[in-house]
Design an enzyme around this catalytic site. Structure first.
Site, short mmCIF file in Angstrom:
data_model
loop_
_atom_site.label_atom_id
_atom_site.label_comp_id
_atom_site.label_asym_id
_atom_site.label_seq_id
_atom_site.Cartn_x
_atom_site.Cartn_y
_atom_site.Cartn_z
CG HIS A 15 -10.97 -20.47 16.71
ND1 HIS A 15 -12.04 -19.63 16.58
CD2 HIS A 15 -9.97 -19.94 15.95
CE1 HIS A 15 -11.72 -18.63 15.77
NE2 HIS A 15 -10.47 -18.78 15.37
CG ASN A 17 -15.44 -27.15 19.10
OD1 ASN A 17 -15.61 -28.34 19.28
ND2 ASN A 17 -16.12 -26.22 19.75
CB THR A 97 -15.69 -21.53 22.37
OG1 THR A 97 -16.31 -22.64 21.71
CG2 THR A 97 -16.51 -21.15 23.60
CB THR A 98 -19.10 -20.43 18.12
OG1 THR A 98 -17.89 -20.24 17.39
CG2 THR A 98 -20.24 -19.65 17.47
CG HIS A 214 -11.41 -14.46 12.51
ND1 HIS A 214 -11.73 -14.42 13.85
CD2 HIS A 214 -10.68 -15.59 12.31
CE1 HIS A 214 -11.20 -15.51 14.43
NE2 HIS A 214 -10.57 -16.23 13.53
CD GLU A 217 -10.04 -15.72 8.35
OE1 GLU A 217 -11.20 -15.33 8.60
OE2 GLU A 217 -9.61 -16.84 8.68
CG ASP A 292 -6.52 -19.73 13.55
OD1 ASP A 292 -7.52 -19.42 14.21
OD2 ASP A 292 -6.50 -19.67 12.30
CG ASP A 293 -8.36 -23.34 14.36
OD1 ASP A 293 -9.24 -23.27 15.22
OD2 ASP A 293 -8.33 -22.61 13.36
P1 5GP Z 1 -15.54 -23.10 18.21
O1 5GP Z 1 -15.96 -21.66 18.16
O2 5GP Z 1 -16.61 -24.02 17.68
O3 5GP Z 1 -15.03 -23.52 19.54
O4 5GP Z 1 -14.26 -23.24 17.24
C1 5GP Z 1 -14.36 -23.52 15.87
C2 5GP Z 1 -14.94 -22.34 15.10
O5 5GP Z 1 -14.03 -21.24 15.10
C3 5GP Z 1 -15.16 -22.64 13.61
O6 5GP Z 1 -16.40 -23.25 13.39
C4 5GP Z 1 -15.07 -21.24 12.99
O7 5GP Z 1 -16.29 -20.56 13.12
C5 5GP Z 1 -14.05 -20.54 13.86
N1 5GP Z 1 -12.70 -20.62 13.26
C6 5GP Z 1 -11.71 -21.48 13.58
N2 5GP Z 1 -10.62 -21.25 12.81
C7 5GP Z 1 -10.92 -20.23 12.00
C8 5GP Z 1 -10.18 -19.52 11.00
O8 5GP Z 1 -9.02 -19.79 10.68
N3 5GP Z 1 -10.85 -18.51 10.38
C9 5GP Z 1 -12.13 -18.15 10.70
N4 5GP Z 1 -12.69 -17.14 10.05
N5 5GP Z 1 -12.84 -18.81 11.64
C10 5GP Z 1 -12.25 -19.82 12.29
#
Ligand code: 5GP
Length: 352
Positions: A15, A17, A97-98, A214, A217, A292-293
């Site tokens: 992801h 962010n 990314t969202t 996802h 979880e 993941d992150d």
């Molecule tokens: P973005 O999409 O803003 O670039 O990355 C962060 C977003 O990814 C978070 O706000 C969340 O929606 C999603 N995300 C990141 N890590 C996880 C995770 O471990 N589980 C889930 N379900 N969503 C995640």
């Protein structure tokens, strides 16, 4: 660890962010702190804290989004994240990314993604190919520099409505020529209902976009069953499956993106020795190690490989095969797969 860094790797679950460097988050927090938008020490406490339970992680994301959601920052973090993966010898990256809309700063989902694309084009440490089939970037052809494929997945956040999810899917279709290959469903797993996202996901699939979800979880067996019945092209996590869903997953042969450190730190899995990696690996079920992150969980893809090797007793041959087989599960065409296989063949000669 050094060996794990030197092996070429494929990252399929990252992801944007969640992959931001801590140093960048601090810098951004300091600027917003000086402007009085946030209290720097509050942010510092949250970022430095070790508590990463699933519930806390989503609070942390809300904070990260306050720091990062403007066009120039989105461009900056995209560039940095891609360069960080490149430095780790990731040769194919699917970054998710969202797309975010924020009317108060004139941000639409499209302008958010345009800022992401600008970050991609700003990458200078490697040559990047982000175009689909055959449309390679200029710098990529004939260059002897290190190269990397980057593709994008647009995430639907579980807080979103059917309409917002549909907007994301339409945006993904619009941006296909720019390397957007699919859709991810993510966000807090206790929020939202599968039925809300299904129409948009179905439409996406019909239009030929790849889908990853996802899944599992939290132990919501009914949702897990519905997700498997949907037959996504991959799923992430698969932590809390009951026996029946486990059987279904295996017979459907849906590849699983495994995020070891994330699962342990969010306490979705209580201990690494009971991680479902072992069962799936032994069953030869398609799986791929992912971060993941990497920012939020202080990890890297090399560390994930190292952790798998030390926790499950896998030697170099098995680890290399694990890295290479991930090519089978990427959301890209056969030309890319062939090129990546050649990269692995070259690497194996050098590593031996
Ligand atoms: P973005 O999409 O803003 O670039 O990355 C962060 C977003 O990814 C978070 O706000 C969340 O929606 C999603 N995300 C990141 N890590 C996880 C995770 O471990 N589980 C889930 N379900 N969503 C995640």
């Amino acid at each position: 660890l050094e060996w794990c860094v030197s092996v070429p790797k494929v990252e399929l679950h990252a992801h944007l962010n969640g992959s931001v460097r801590n140093s960048t988050l601090f810098e951004l927090a300091r600027v917003l702190g000086d402007k009085g938008v946030i209290v720097f020490s509050d942010v510092e406490n949250v970022i430095m804290k070790d508590d990463r339970t699933l519930h806390k992680v989503f609070k942390l994301f809300d904070l990260i989004h306050i720091l990062t959601t403007d066009h120039s920052t989105v461009t900056r973090i995209t560039k940095e994240v891609i360069e960080d993966f490149a430095a780790e010898n990731v040769v194919y990256l699917e970054l998710r990314t969202t797309p975010k809309r924020n009317d108060s700063i004139g941000m639409s989902k499209r302008s958010y993604m345009d800022a992401v694309m600008e970050g991609l084009r700003a990458v200078s440490s490697v040559d990047v190919d982000y175009s689909p089939a055959g449309l390679k970037t200029n710098t990529f052809n004939g260059s002897t520099r290190k190269k990397m494929y980057v593709r994008f997945l647009l995430s639907i956040d579980r807080r979103e409505s059917t309409e917002a999810a549909m907007e994301t899917v339409k945006l993904a279709l619009e941006m296909r020529d720019l390397g957007v290959v699919g859709i991810d469903l993510s966000g807090n797993p206790i929020v939202g209902n599968w039925s809300t996202f299904l129409p948009a996901l179905k439409f996406a699939k019909e239009q030929g976009l790849y889908i990853t979800l996802h899944c599992g979880e939290v132990p919501n067996q009914e949702e897990i069953k519905a997700m498997i019945d949907f037959l996504p092209h991959r799923i992430g996590h698969a932590c809390c499956f009951d026996e029946e869903n486990w059987r279904k997953l295996k017979s459907a042969k849906i590849p699983v993106e495994i995020c070891l450190t994330s699962n342990i730190r969010t306490e979705t899995i209580s201990s690494i020795d009971i991680h479902h990696f072992v069962d799936l690996y032994k069953a030869k079920h398609p799986l791929v190690l992912c971060t993941d992150d990497s920012g939020v969980f202080s990890t890297s893809l090399s560390r994930e490989y190292n952790l798998a090797s030390s926790s499950f007793g896998l030697g170099k041959t098995e680890m290399f095969q694990l890295a290479e087989i991930a090519i089978d599960f990427i959301f890209a065409d056969d030309g890319v797969k062939t090129d990546l296989r050649a990269t692995f063949e070259e690497a194996v000669k050098k590593l031996n």
